[in-house]
Enzyme design. Sequence first.
Site, PDB file in Angstrom:
ATOM      1  CG  HIS A 155      -2.079  -0.945   1.287  1.00 16.17           C
ATOM      2  ND1 HIS A 155      -2.074  -1.615   2.523  1.00 16.17           N
ATOM      3  CD2 HIS A 155      -2.903  -1.532   0.594  1.00 16.17           C
ATOM      4  CE1 HIS A 155      -3.216  -2.713   2.567  1.00 16.17           C
ATOM      5  NE2 HIS A 155      -3.503  -2.631   1.065  1.00 16.17           N
TER       6      HIS A 155
ATOM      7  CE  LYS B  70     -12.368  -7.332   1.779  1.00 13.30           C
ATOM      8  NZ  LYS B  70     -10.926  -6.627   1.615  1.00 13.30           N
TER       9      LYS B  70
ATOM     10  NE  ARG C 151      -2.527  -8.166  -4.554  1.00 10.70           N
ATOM     11  CZ  ARG C 151      -3.323  -8.089  -3.457  1.00 10.70           C
ATOM     12  NH1 ARG C 151      -2.754  -7.998  -2.220  1.00 10.70           N
ATOM     13  NH2 ARG C 151      -4.550  -8.074  -3.277  1.00 10.70           N
TER      14      ARG C 151
ATOM     15  CB  SER D  76      -4.200  -6.730   4.735  1.00 10.22           C
ATOM     16  OG  SER D  76      -4.133  -5.418   4.254  1.00 10.22           O
TER      17      SER D  76
END
Length: 158
Positions: free
Chosen positions: A17, A41, A90, A128
């Site tokens: 990040h 979440k 990614r 994360s």
Amino acid sequence: MHTVIFPGSFDPVTYGHIDLLSRASRLASRVVVAVAVNTSKKPLFSLEERCVLLAEATADIPGIEVIPFSGLLADFAVEHKAEALVRGIRGATDADYELQLAQVNKTLNPELETILLPANASTGFISSTVVKEVFKHNGDIHSFAPPCVKKALLKKQL
């Protein structure tokens, strides 16, 4: 560009990040880090904790503002006069998902552009979830997240 928004849940902030935020700060004079309330979440850190960690982790990056948000990102962008969203990708799976989101946001706010930044090879594998899992199993996270995250995770006693 004056203002861009970098949205995410940041549970917790990682060096991936931070790399993307640093790069975004070179594209715009103001980078609003939109810390999301994501009802799908169950975050480890509260919204306030995530904002504090992000503010500490990005203190040396010029133009960063950390702001919590919920609701539609397209509306948040109008509220903060942002010209674009910045999103990291990614790989192909991220790219497909981000393309869909970009199209939704463009439909909701035709003035809003989306900039997709590919992750650097040195940080692209960090998420994360990886940080939390490595920490939970007593692994060393110093290469994945800033010291403030390790300190915060120690308080959570995973």
